[in-house]
Scaffold this motif. Structure first.
Motif, PDB file in Angstrom:
ATOM      1  N   GLY A  20       0.830  -1.201   0.000  1.00  0.00           N
ATOM      2  CA  GLY A  20       0.000   0.000   0.000  1.00  0.00           C
ATOM      3  C   GLY A  20       0.862   1.247   0.000  1.00  0.00           C
ATOM      4  N   LEU A  21       0.220   2.389  -0.079  1.00  0.00           N
ATOM      5  CA  LEU A  21       0.926   3.662  -0.018  1.00  0.00           C
ATOM      6  C   LEU A  21       1.362   3.950   1.416  1.00  0.00           C
ATOM      7  CD1 LEU A  21      -1.457   5.805  -2.257  1.00  0.00           C
ATOM      8  CD2 LEU A  21       0.674   4.689  -2.939  1.00  0.00           C
ATOM      9  N   PRO A  22       2.491   4.609   1.611  1.00  0.00           N
ATOM     10  CA  PRO A  22       2.896   5.001   2.965  1.00  0.00           C
ATOM     11  C   PRO A  22       1.845   5.934   3.572  1.00  0.00           C
ATOM     12  CG  PRO A  22       4.706   5.291   1.405  1.00  0.00           C
ATOM     13  CD  PRO A  22       3.476   5.020   0.594  1.00  0.00           C
ATOM     14  N   GLY A  23       1.404   5.602   4.774  1.00  0.00           N
ATOM     15  CA  GLY A  23       0.355   6.409   5.396  1.00  0.00           C
ATOM     16  C   GLY A  23       0.417   6.370   6.901  1.00  0.00           C
ATOM     17  N   THR A  24      -0.400   7.209   7.513  1.00  0.00           N
ATOM     18  CA  THR A  24      -0.446   7.298   8.970  1.00  0.00           C
ATOM     19  C   THR A  24      -1.740   7.967   9.402  1.00  0.00           C
ATOM     20  OG1 THR A  24       0.724   8.134  10.935  1.00  0.00           O
ATOM     21  CG2 THR A  24       0.678   9.570   9.010  1.00  0.00           C
ATOM     22  N   ALA A  42       2.065  14.436   6.504  1.00  0.00           N
ATOM     23  CA  ALA A  42       2.562  13.997   5.199  1.00  0.00           C
ATOM     24  C   ALA A  42       4.086  14.049   5.155  1.00  0.00           C
ATOM     25  CB  ALA A  42       1.962  14.860   4.095  1.00  0.00           C
ATOM     26  N   TYR A  43       4.670  15.138   5.669  1.00  0.00           N
ATOM     27  CA  TYR A  43       6.125  15.245   5.692  1.00  0.00           C
ATOM     28  C   TYR A  43       6.743  14.229   6.656  1.00  0.00           C
ATOM     29  CZ  TYR A  43       6.711  19.389   2.762  1.00  0.00           C
ATOM     30  OH  TYR A  43       6.757  20.255   1.701  1.00  0.00           O
ATOM     31  N   ARG A  44       6.037  13.916   7.747  1.00  0.00           N
ATOM     32  CA  ARG A  44       6.547  12.909   8.691  1.00  0.00           C
ATOM     33  C   ARG A  44       6.665  11.549   8.007  1.00  0.00           C
ATOM     34  NH1 ARG A  44       3.575   9.618  12.037  1.00  0.00           N
ATOM     35  NH2 ARG A  44       1.725  10.975  11.992  1.00  0.00           N
ATOM     36  N   ILE A  45       5.661  11.190   7.226  1.00  0.00           N
ATOM     37  CA  ILE A  45       5.703   9.920   6.513  1.00  0.00           C
ATOM     38  C   ILE A  45       6.861   9.900   5.519  1.00  0.00           C
ATOM     39  CG2 ILE A  45       4.488   8.582   4.740  1.00  0.00           C
ATOM     40  CD1 ILE A  45       3.595   8.030   7.564  1.00  0.00           C
ATOM     41  N   LEU A  46       7.050  11.021   4.813  1.00  0.00           N
ATOM     42  CA  LEU A  46       8.183  11.105   3.892  1.00  0.00           C
ATOM     43  C   LEU A  46       9.507  10.891   4.623  1.00  0.00           C
ATOM     44  CD1 LEU A  46       7.136  14.097   1.610  1.00  0.00           C
ATOM     45  CD2 LEU A  46       7.913  11.873   0.778  1.00  0.00           C
ATOM     46  N   ALA A  47       9.652  11.589   5.755  1.00  0.00           N
ATOM     47  CA  ALA A  47      10.912  11.524   6.497  1.00  0.00           C
ATOM     48  C   ALA A  47      11.161  10.138   7.083  1.00  0.00           C
ATOM     49  CB  ALA A  47      10.909  12.568   7.612  1.00  0.00           C
ATOM     50  N   GLU A  48      10.093   9.388   7.362  1.00  0.00           N
ATOM     51  CA  GLU A  48      10.231   8.046   7.922  1.00  0.00           C
ATOM     52  C   GLU A  48      10.581   7.008   6.863  1.00  0.00           C
ATOM     53  OE1 GLU A  48       6.529   7.318   9.839  1.00  0.00           O
ATOM     54  OE2 GLU A  48       6.980   8.557  11.601  1.00  0.00           O
TER      55      GLU A  48
END
Length: 248
Positions: free
Chosen positions: A56-60, A72-78
């Motif tokens: 799936g797509l990275p999500g939270t 959204a930026y947190r997911i990118l950084a993780e």
């Protein structure tokens, strides 16, 4: 009559209890592998239900006191380390029963997904695999079955990315400061597909528009002639903002 239909619809909704929502953020993170002319999207494997072992797509879920963009930026950084990227809010997906947890939640919680799309340079995007056994770039043309409604989110993001290239300088936000026309052409051609303009027309039209600055520096790549390095001129691009670029 239209008015009577509208009143009937409103009355039926008025009898329903107010929905209780949880809000999540899902990122469609695209990259362009120009060496193999592939548009890629970042996928992660789910390690819990629902959709255990699905990609799936990275999500939270959004945390208390956290903005949607920060999530959204947190997911990118993780998930990735990258210097240059473009990120934009895409769409809100909130149809009933889009998440299987809604049917088993005794409190009737609905799950919204506020989606974002991002574009990063494949060559500089370093995946972060700490504690994650499933994270990979997948070609958009060859995807596995995805969890939830992520295939719909991804398709929507792909269309937005194509449209964005036609009227905005998004390509220059992920290219290095200095680039060749071939670098730029490969990015456009990979995202927009086989019907994109041929290189000679692309080059002639782009240089005529006048928002690329010739640095007078040349770089050698392989056996061909040295290629000129250019720099994007944002001020010169301003008159073209929000207008379709003719060379597309």
């Amino acid at each position: 009559m239209p008015g009577r239909t509208q009143r009937k619809f409103t009355d039926s909704l008025g009898k329903q209890p107010l929905a209780d929502f949880k809000v999540g953020v899902d990122n469609a993170i695209f990259s362009v592998d120009t060496s193999q002319n592939r548009l890629l999207v970042l996928l992660v494997m789910r390690h819990q239900e629902p959709f255990l072992n699905y990609w799936g797509l990275p999500g939270t879920l959004v945390r208390q006191g956290e903005s949607l963009e920060d999530a959204a930026y947190r997911i990118l950084a993780e998930k990735i380390k990258v210097k240059n990227l473009y990120l934009e809010q895409l769409y809100t997906f909130g149809g009933p029963n889009r998440d299987p947890r809604e049917s088993v939640d005794s409190f009737g919680v609905r799950y919204l997904s506020v989606s974002y799309f991002a574009l990063v340079r494949f060559e500089e995007a370093e995946l972060i695999a700490d504690g994650v056994s499933g994270i990979a770039w997948y070609p958009v043309k060859d995807l596995p079955q995805l969890a939830f409604d992520h295939s719909d989110i991804l398709a929507y993001g792909h269309r937005r990315l194509k449209n964005k290239l036609e009227y905005s300088p998004v390509a220059f936000e992920v290219l290095p400061e200095l680039f060749t026309l071939s670098d730029l052409y490969q990015l456009y051609a990979t995202v927009l597909g086989d019907n994109f303009a041929d290189y000679s027309n692309f080059r002639a039209r782009l240089l005529k528009l006048g928002f690329l600055s010739d640095t007078k520096v040349k770089v050698s790549r392989g056996a061909g002639r040295p290629a000129t390095l250019y720099r994007f001129d944002a001020e010169a691009f301003a008159p073209f903002k929000d207008k379709p670029l003719v060379f597309i």
